[in-house]
Design an enzyme around this catalytic site. Sequence first.
Site: not given
Ligand code: R5P
Length: 296
Positions: A39, A193, A195, A221
Site C-alpha cells: 500500500d 521570471k 509566474r 540555478d
Molecule cells: C524557482 O524559482 C527555482 O529557483 C527554480 O528555477 C525552479 O524551481 C525550477 O523549476 P522548473 O525546472 O520546473 O522550471
Amino acid sequence: MQKNSTVIISDNRNSSLAKKISLDLHAEYKNTELRIFADGESKIRLDNVTKKNCIIIHSTYPPTDQHLMQLFMIVYKCKKDGASDICIVSPYLAYTRQDKVFVDGEIITINLVGEILASLGTTKLITIDIHNPNTLNYSFETIDLTAIPFLANYMKKNIKLNDPIVVSPDEGGIERAKKFAGIIKANMLSLIKTRDRLTGDISISFSEQHSLKKRDALIVDDMISTGTSIIKATEILKKNNIGDVYVICTHALLLDDAKEKLLKTGIKQIISTNSIPNEFAKVDLSSVISNYFLNQ
Ligand code: R5P
C-alpha cells in the site's frame, strides 16, 4: 561534538554520501533497514541510538512524500531511543519552495515541515542551496550550506569557456549567480521570471539589453525540476546569439522528460551535484557536508 558518540545514519538510497561522511568524520555508520508495503507504507528498522549524537543523511527528492515520511520515522526513532542530538542533513529538502502565501488559502509548506521536525525532536537541520535560505525560520538551528564554489571550481578546471557570462534565470537566484561569477571571474546578468500564480505558467525576459554575441552562457540555478525555467531562459539567450549554453544547478530533479527537452533546446552540458542521483552529477557533496562538521 564528541567523535566517539557520533553516528551517521542513512538508508541505502543515501548510503554512498553517508558512508563517505562517516569516514571523513571517523564516525560510526548505521544503515536503516527499509521495506515498502504494497500500500506504499514504509517500515523502517534502526539499531538503538541511545545517547548518540545522530546525524541523519536524508534527501527528500521524489517520491517526495514517501521520503519525507521516512525522514520523520527515523527522527522519531532517534528521539524515542533517547539520542542526545538529532541533526538532519537533507541536501535536497522538499516543500521548501512554498515559502509564502501567493494565492489566498495556500499553505506555507516550508513552515509545516519545520513544525513537524521540531515536534519530533530535531535539534539541527542542514540543507544545501535551499531555494531561499532567508525563509528557514525554524525553532531549532538551521544551516544552509552551498555547493556553488564547488560547482564553479568544477567549471573553471574542466571546461574551456569563451568570454563567459553567468546568468540567473530569475531575481531570486542573483546571490548564487553572483557568487559563481566571482569565482570564475565573469560578469553576471539576471533575467526576470514571472509566474502566473493560478496556472503556474512562467515567462522569462531581459531586464536590460546585453551584448551576448558568441559569449558562452552559464545558467546557474538552485534546481531543475521540469526544466521549464531553464528552457525559457535558454530560448531567450539563443535569440540574442549567445554561444554555448551550460546549465549548472545544485539539485537536478529532472522530472519526466526534462532531460530530453533541455538537450533539445541546444544546451551543451548540464552539471549538477549528487544531491539527487543523476547522470550529470559531477560534484560530490560529501566534502561540502564533512567540511562543515570538521570545522565545528
Ligand atoms: C524557482 O524559482 C527555482 O529557483 C527554480 O528555477 C525552479 O524551481 C525550477 O523549476 P522548473 O525546472 O520546473 O522550471
